[in-house]
Scaffold this active site. Sequence first.
Site, short mmCIF file in Angstrom:
data_model
loop_
_atom_site.label_atom_id
_atom_site.label_comp_id
_atom_site.label_asym_id
_atom_site.label_seq_id
_atom_site.Cartn_x
_atom_site.Cartn_y
_atom_site.Cartn_z
N ASN A 272 27.15 43.37 -36.83
CA ASN A 272 25.76 43.04 -36.44
C ASN A 272 25.64 42.25 -35.27
O ASN A 272 26.27 41.10 -35.22
CB ASN A 272 25.33 42.28 -37.58
CG ASN A 272 24.01 41.51 -37.59
OD1 ASN A 272 23.17 41.95 -36.83
ND2 ASN A 272 23.72 40.55 -38.54
N TRP A 273 25.19 42.69 -34.57
CA TRP A 273 25.10 41.81 -32.94
C TRP A 273 23.87 40.94 -32.98
O TRP A 273 23.91 40.01 -32.00
CB TRP A 273 24.67 42.84 -31.74
CG TRP A 273 26.04 43.65 -31.57
CD1 TRP A 273 27.19 43.50 -31.91
CD2 TRP A 273 26.24 44.57 -30.51
NE1 TRP A 273 28.06 44.48 -31.35
CE2 TRP A 273 27.60 45.22 -30.67
CE3 TRP A 273 25.33 45.32 -29.47
CZ2 TRP A 273 28.02 46.19 -29.60
CZ3 TRP A 273 25.89 46.28 -28.79
CH2 TRP A 273 27.27 46.67 -28.67
N LYS A 274 23.14 40.96 -33.92
CA LYS A 274 21.89 39.94 -33.98
C LYS A 274 21.34 39.77 -32.66
O LYS A 274 21.37 40.83 -31.96
CB LYS A 274 22.88 38.58 -34.20
CG LYS A 274 23.45 38.45 -35.37
CD LYS A 274 24.08 37.26 -36.04
CE LYS A 274 24.92 37.48 -37.24
NZ LYS A 274 25.01 36.13 -37.75
N HIS B 82 18.94 40.48 -44.40
CA HIS B 82 20.21 39.52 -43.93
C HIS B 82 19.61 38.12 -44.08
O HIS B 82 18.48 37.66 -44.07
CB HIS B 82 20.43 39.98 -42.46
CG HIS B 82 21.50 39.00 -41.92
ND1 HIS B 82 21.45 37.55 -41.47
CD2 HIS B 82 22.69 39.35 -41.50
CE1 HIS B 82 22.53 37.58 -41.08
NE2 HIS B 82 23.18 38.52 -41.15
N GLU C 294 19.45 35.31 -42.42
CA GLU C 294 18.78 34.86 -41.36
C GLU C 294 17.45 35.40 -41.20
O GLU C 294 16.19 34.66 -40.82
CB GLU C 294 19.19 35.17 -39.98
CG GLU C 294 20.59 34.54 -39.59
CD GLU C 294 21.69 35.02 -38.76
OE1 GLU C 294 21.45 36.09 -38.13
OE2 GLU C 294 23.01 34.67 -38.89
N GLU D 203 26.99 38.41 -48.49
CA GLU D 203 27.39 37.56 -47.34
C GLU D 203 26.89 35.78 -47.74
O GLU D 203 25.83 35.66 -47.65
CB GLU D 203 26.36 37.77 -46.29
CG GLU D 203 26.81 39.09 -45.49
CD GLU D 203 26.40 39.19 -44.20
OE1 GLU D 203 27.39 39.49 -43.32
OE2 GLU D 203 25.19 38.99 -43.82
N GLY E 114 28.88 32.59 -39.59
CA GLY E 114 28.82 32.02 -38.24
C GLY E 114 29.20 30.50 -38.39
O GLY E 114 29.11 29.78 -37.16
N SER F 258 32.07 35.21 -41.22
CA SER F 258 33.29 34.83 -40.48
C SER F 258 34.35 35.77 -40.56
O SER F 258 35.78 35.29 -40.90
CB SER F 258 33.61 33.45 -40.83
OG SER F 258 32.57 32.44 -40.42
N GLY G 293 29.92 39.59 -37.75
CA GLY G 293 28.92 38.93 -36.79
C GLY G 293 29.51 38.95 -35.62
O GLY G 293 29.88 39.81 -34.61
N GLY G 294 29.58 37.53 -35.34
CA GLY G 294 30.33 37.03 -33.75
C GLY G 294 31.46 37.96 -33.25
O GLY G 294 31.59 38.37 -32.35
P1 PGA Z 1 29.56 36.35 -38.70
O1 PGA Z 1 28.16 36.82 -39.19
O2 PGA Z 1 30.69 37.10 -38.71
O3 PGA Z 1 29.27 35.67 -37.36
O4 PGA Z 1 29.88 35.29 -39.54
C1 PGA Z 1 28.10 37.69 -40.38
C2 PGA Z 1 26.72 38.33 -40.41
O5 PGA Z 1 25.82 37.31 -40.23
O6 PGA Z 1 26.60 39.27 -40.74
#
Ligand code: PGA
Length: 266
Positions: free
Chosen positions: A9-11, A105, A107, A178, A184, A224, A245-246
């Site tokens: 997930n590149w956000k 998600h 966020e 999640e 993050g 993470s 994510g990251g």
């Molecule tokens: P992260 O994000 O791997 O940076 O913790 C995961 C996500 O939000 O899907």
Amino acid sequence: MRKMLIAGNWKMHMTAGETEQFFREFMASLRQPPFQEALGRSRLEVALFPPFTSLYVAAFALEEAPRGFSLGAQTVHWETHGALTGEISPAMVEESGCRYCLVGHSERRHLFGETDEMTNLKVRALLATSLRPVLCVGETLAERERGETFTVVRRQLLKGLESVPAHRLGQDVVVAYEPVWAIGTGKTASDDDAQEVCHFLRSVVGDQLGAEGAESLRVLYGGSVKAENSAGLMARPDIDGALVGGASLKSDSFLAILKESLSALA
Ligand code: PGA
């Protein structure tokens, strides 16, 4: 047997130019062992979720994609069209080459006020097209500390999947656990905690929608995930993949996660 899905997930990262560069490197590596073999033998599926503005560039880079690789969008609106400035419909996402779409998600839930009712409308709208929803659920730190993890994820799961026929579950729906406190932050749930919640989610689906749907449903872990912790998580029986994510923003770190995850299948 459930096919492992590793999703990135590149956000709100990666311009179209950066996307093009990423795919150039990434696709060349994906055509090498051990990835090509795992994708070809249908043991592994890889998906990336770029921002909307990068989807066409990504789809173009993927014309020569190996089997088992797909694109996804990060969110969608549930209406087919309308005076909804700034929103994107399922058909638009579908036409830009996506197979998956994230829904709910954390966020979206916590920063943009997405409710369980909205996630359900989105899941159903996606299932009316060829797109597969990835329904994200997870508790906040405060909820975990109050002992509410199971109540929260159960509610998010059941509300999100309301009116979804059981036969669509295994094939067309993915669930991602999640925990919000792990996203993050560098803090990952332990293998045991992640397994426990993923197992719980599968059993909730089994109770409500039947054993067959539950057995074929893919449940991912996210929060993470990195190369160092992916093999341990992926080796757990109810964890069928990762939402990253990251660490999905750089070809090298995402490939390292794929490699470690594959080692758990061996
Ligand atoms: P992260 O994000 O791997 O940076 O913790 C995961 C996500 O939000 O899907």
